[in-house]
Design a protein around this motif. Structure first.
Motif, PDB file in Angstrom:
ATOM      1  N   UNK B 228      45.594  86.789  62.093  1.00 30.03           N
ATOM      2  CA  UNK B 228      45.590  87.464  60.807  1.00 30.03           C
ATOM      3  C   UNK B 228      47.031  87.835  60.485  1.00 30.03           C
ATOM      4  N   UNK B 229      47.407  87.755  59.238  1.00 30.33           N
ATOM      5  CA  UNK B 229      48.797  88.014  58.858  1.00 30.33           C
ATOM      6  C   UNK B 229      48.983  89.432  58.369  1.00 30.33           C
ATOM      7  N   UNK B 230      49.699  89.554  57.318  1.00 27.10           N
ATOM      8  CA  UNK B 230      50.022  90.876  56.792  1.00 27.10           C
ATOM      9  C   UNK B 230      49.283  91.112  55.482  1.00 27.10           C
ATOM     10  N   UNK B 231      49.195  92.377  55.103  1.00 27.89           N
ATOM     11  CA  UNK B 231      48.685  92.682  53.769  1.00 27.89           C
ATOM     12  C   UNK B 231      49.859  93.180  52.929  1.00 27.89           C
ATOM     13  N   UNK B 232      49.934  92.701  51.722  1.00 28.55           N
ATOM     14  CA  UNK B 232      50.954  93.219  50.818  1.00 28.55           C
ATOM     15  C   UNK B 232      50.290  94.254  49.917  1.00 28.55           C
ATOM     16  N   UNK B 234      51.294  95.101  46.667  1.00 29.15           N
ATOM     17  CA  UNK B 234      51.383  94.965  45.213  1.00 29.15           C
ATOM     18  C   UNK B 234      51.598  93.511  44.821  1.00 29.15           C
ATOM     19  N   UNK B 235      51.355  93.247  43.560  1.00 26.11           N
ATOM     20  CA  UNK B 235      51.568  91.906  43.030  1.00 26.11           C
ATOM     21  C   UNK B 235      53.050  91.521  43.147  1.00 26.11           C
ATOM     22  N   UNK B 236      53.934  92.487  42.943  1.00 19.75           N
ATOM     23  CA  UNK B 236      55.365  92.193  43.036  1.00 19.75           C
ATOM     24  C   UNK B 236      55.732  91.663  44.414  1.00 19.75           C
ATOM     25  N   UNK B 238      53.734  90.134  46.416  1.00 22.10           N
ATOM     26  CA  UNK B 238      53.151  88.803  46.539  1.00 22.10           C
ATOM     27  C   UNK B 238      54.034  87.771  45.843  1.00 22.10           C
ATOM     28  N   UNK B 239      54.584  88.152  44.682  1.00 21.63           N
ATOM     29  CA  UNK B 239      55.490  87.245  43.962  1.00 21.63           C
ATOM     30  C   UNK B 239      56.693  86.917  44.843  1.00 21.63           C
ATOM     31  N   UNK B 241      56.830  86.928  48.063  1.00 24.33           N
ATOM     32  CA  UNK B 241      56.386  86.028  49.138  1.00 24.33           C
ATOM     33  C   UNK B 241      56.249  84.592  48.635  1.00 24.33           C
ATOM     34  N   UNK B 242      55.661  84.449  47.458  1.00 23.85           N
ATOM     35  CA  UNK B 242      55.475  83.101  46.914  1.00 23.85           C
ATOM     36  C   UNK B 242      56.815  82.429  46.660  1.00 23.85           C
ATOM     37  N   UNK B 245      58.167  81.252  49.874  1.00 22.43           N
ATOM     38  CA  UNK B 245      57.478  80.041  50.327  1.00 22.43           C
ATOM     39  C   UNK B 245      57.900  78.804  49.533  1.00 22.43           C
ATOM     40  N   UNK B 247      57.021  78.067  46.489  1.00 25.51           N
ATOM     41  CA  UNK B 247      56.045  77.522  45.544  1.00 25.51           C
ATOM     42  C   UNK B 247      56.188  78.132  44.152  1.00 25.51           C
ATOM     43  N   UNK B 248      56.997  79.174  44.026  1.00 20.23           N
ATOM     44  CA  UNK B 248      57.238  79.741  42.699  1.00 20.23           C
ATOM     45  C   UNK B 248      58.750  79.804  42.478  1.00 20.23           C
TER      46      UNK B 248
END
Ligand code: FAD
Ligand code: AMP
Lengths: 309, 249
Positions: B228-232, B234-236, B238-239, B241-242, B245, B247-248
């Motif tokens: 299992x990884x981490x929990x973020x 907020x959406x910010x 997550x952005x 992280x993306x 990665x 992908x964004x």
């Protein structure tokens, strides 16, 4: 050993699934391909360029236009007089044809292999991927289906195989093609996409799916998938289903939105490089496999995420 | 016409399989086993065809250890008319199962054989296609709609690109996909009634089929576990992280 790989195509182009299967075949020996179709000479020419291919057998006949197994299997059996292994992709086409070939050859098929361990031994997942079996066959000829996500693609160019026309084996007369509803999509194909956004029951409806999931996928250039529950509820068509009994995917990034993470769903996506889960239930099993999780209401999170990308 | 429905007893789909420590297989001692879910859909379809007056008799068949009787009783309780159990301890590979089913089909002369598309234990997805080959019949695999009219059955199939319909000459093979129907639950009176429905017990030798497996299982192991990884929060985040990665933009 000489291998024969069934080329998957639409009478116009070679499908990517074939490239993965060629890699598996190359681990066994010399690679020959079979292009069975109608008006498919261009497919054979394209297939001959796949790296490592020695020969392409081209059977161009109306009987093969729609890959009916009743017609294609006898053709494969005839060619197997001169080959030791038959490999097809573990797609709906390959799964439809290969076992029919196996039974006609009196051979036990080895389904869905994820590794070639030797000339007669292979690794395959069982129980929805909850166990991995290594098996050895005592059959003289091999009939195998190949899980695409487990083998790299062979290069589509660089090969210089020869194309040889082979005679057809006729129409069985017991089955005919009536029609198809194949959805045309601008998006990447699920099984070869680098990024996938999947929606589950939590998305609530087909309308929501297209309002919430589609725009995020557009932003990421992603393919769109779904859980069985979302397909059963009619949010999206059957070809979206990821899982044990749907499509097996392994993208760089898989984003699961409103999907709980049942073992049957995990079976289809747990080999993704990075899994991201958005779910309002912090105890949802999907978080046990997710690299990155965000707990909350997808109806707020996803539109905000889409807007910020 | 008669319809034959092969049903397999498998580890219940709700349970997580346990790999035996010695690597010889899955531990099935004292765990709940049930009818393969796709086979429930097959039984349901056969019963519906009987209710529509298209089928005259529904025969459930299972190959497996004596306890497969329970699975056959479930099929009988759902509405099958009679059952055949071919008892066999140990592995019954799809090819051997298909050979037994062919022998039974030769005896019973069904107009349709409806199987599940795959057994959720071995995930082979072969038996129906093999049986079709051995009988020389047409096959409609991964069916989401089955329509019998006269000497033909039209089968709508779930394929990778969407749906496809084929017309098959009867007798034919159908294998079920998830969307074909929703299987009924057997009612208590029907469960009681099922106890007195005929169930014939046979052995592979009665059909002259050699059950010797062609595949040897060298080893069964657990797949690599995903951490299992981490929990973020907020959406910010997550952005970010993306973007990391790649992908964004
Ligand atoms: C024989 C068989 C084969 C199967 N094959 C497959 C298969 O191939 N693929 C597959 O996917 N399944 C398959 N299944 C079904 C599987 O067991 C599960 O039922 C299914 O995957 C559940 O789908 P889901 O996660 O979308 O729905 P649910 O389990 O109902 O989960 C919905 C999730 O959405 C979350 N949610 C709800 N609302 C919100 C919100 N507003 N915001 C955020 N989150 C929200 C909930 O917390 C929940 O976790 C199969 C089952 C059987 C028996
Ligand atoms: N031992 C068995 N007894 C009865 N039916 C079986 C058996 N094994 C397989 N089948 C049938 O064949 C289908 C496909 O199984 P498989 O090819 O093993 O994935 C199942 O859904 C059943 O309908």
């Amino acid at each position: 050993m000489k291998t024969l790989v069934l080329v998957e195509h639409d009478n116009a182009c070679v499908k990517d699934a074939t490239l993965h299967t060629v890699t598996a075949a190359a681990a066994l020996g010399e690679v020959h391909l079979l292009v069975a179709g109608q008006g498919c000479a261009a497919v054979a020419d394209e297939a001959a360029k796949i790296a490592g291919v020695a020969k392409v057998h081209l059977a161009d006949d109306a009987a093969y236009a729609h890959q009916l197994p009743e017609n294609v299997a006898p053709l494969v059996v005839a060619l197997m007089a001169d080959h030791e292994a038959f490999l097809a992709s573990a797609t709906t086409t390959g799964k439809n044809i290969a076992p029919r070939v196996a039974a006609l050859l009196d051979v036990m098929q080895i389904s869905d292999i994820i590794a070639v361990d030797g000339p007669d031994s292979f690794t395959r997942p069982i129980y929805a991927g909850n166990a991995i079996a290594k098996v050895k066959t005592s059959d003289k000829k091999l009939v195998i289906t190949v899980r695409g996500t487990a083998f790299d693609k062979a290069a589509a160019s660089g090969g210089s195989g020869t194309v040889e026309t082979v005679p057809g084996t006729g129409d069985s007369g017991i089955a005919s093609f009536v029609g198809a509803e194949i959805a045309a999509s601008e998006r990447p194909e699920l099984t070869s996409a680098r990024v996938i956004v999947s929606g589950g029951r939590g998305v609530g409806s087909g309308e929501n799916y297209h309002k919430i999931i589609d725009p995020l996928a557009d932003k990421l250039g992603a393919a769109t998938g779904a859980s069985r529950a979302a397909v059963d509820a009619g949010f999206v068509p059957n070809d979206y289903q990821v899982g044990q009994t749907g499509k097996i995917v392994a993208p760089d990034v898989y984003i699961a939105v409103g999907i709980s993470g049942a073992i049957q769903h995990l079976a289809g996506m747990k080999d993704s490089k990075t899994i991201i889960a958005i779910n309002k239930d912090e105890d949802a099993p999907i978080f046990q496999v997710a690299d990155i999780g965000l707990v909350g209401d997808l109806f707020q999170i996803v539109p905000e995420l889409t807007a910020k990308l | 016409m008669k319809i034959l429905v092969p049903v397999k007893r498998v580890l219940d789909y709700n349970l997580k399989p346990r790999v035996k420590a010695d690597g010889s297989g899955i531990d099935l001692a004292n765990v709940k086993q049930s009818m393969n879910p796709f086979d429930e859909i097959a039984v349901e379809e056969a019963i519906r065809l009987k209710e529509k007056g298209i089928a005259t008799e529904v025969i459930a068949v299972s190959i497996g250890e004596a306890k497969s009787q329970e699975t056959l009783r479930t099929a009988l309780a759902m509405g099958a008319d009679r059952a055949i159990l071919v008892t066999h301890d140990g592995v019954a590979e799809p090819l051997a199962v298909a050979k037994l089913l062919k022998a039974i089909a030769d005896e019973e002369q069904p107009g349709l054989i409806i199987l599940g598309k795959q057994a959720i234990d071995d995930d082979s997805n072969q038996t129906g296609q093999m049986l079709a080959a051995l009988l020389g019949w047409a096959q409609g695999t991964f069916a989401s709609k089955v329509e019998v009219s006269g000497e033909t059955v039209n089968v709508t199939r779930e394929v990778d690109g969407g749906l496809e319909t084929v017309a098959l000459k009867l007798p034919a093979i159908v294998t079920t996909d998830l969307r074909l129907n929703e299987p009924r639950y057997a009612s208590l009176p029907n469960i009681m009634k099922a106890k007195s429905k005929p169930l014939a017990t046979k052995a592979p030798g009665d059909y002259g089929v050699d059950m010797t497996p062609r595949l040897t299982t060298l080893n069964v192991s657990e797949p690599p576990k995903r951490q299992a990884g981490i929990k973020v929060a907020s959406v910010d985040e997550l952005v970010t992280k993306l973007k990391a990665l790649g992908v964004a933009a």
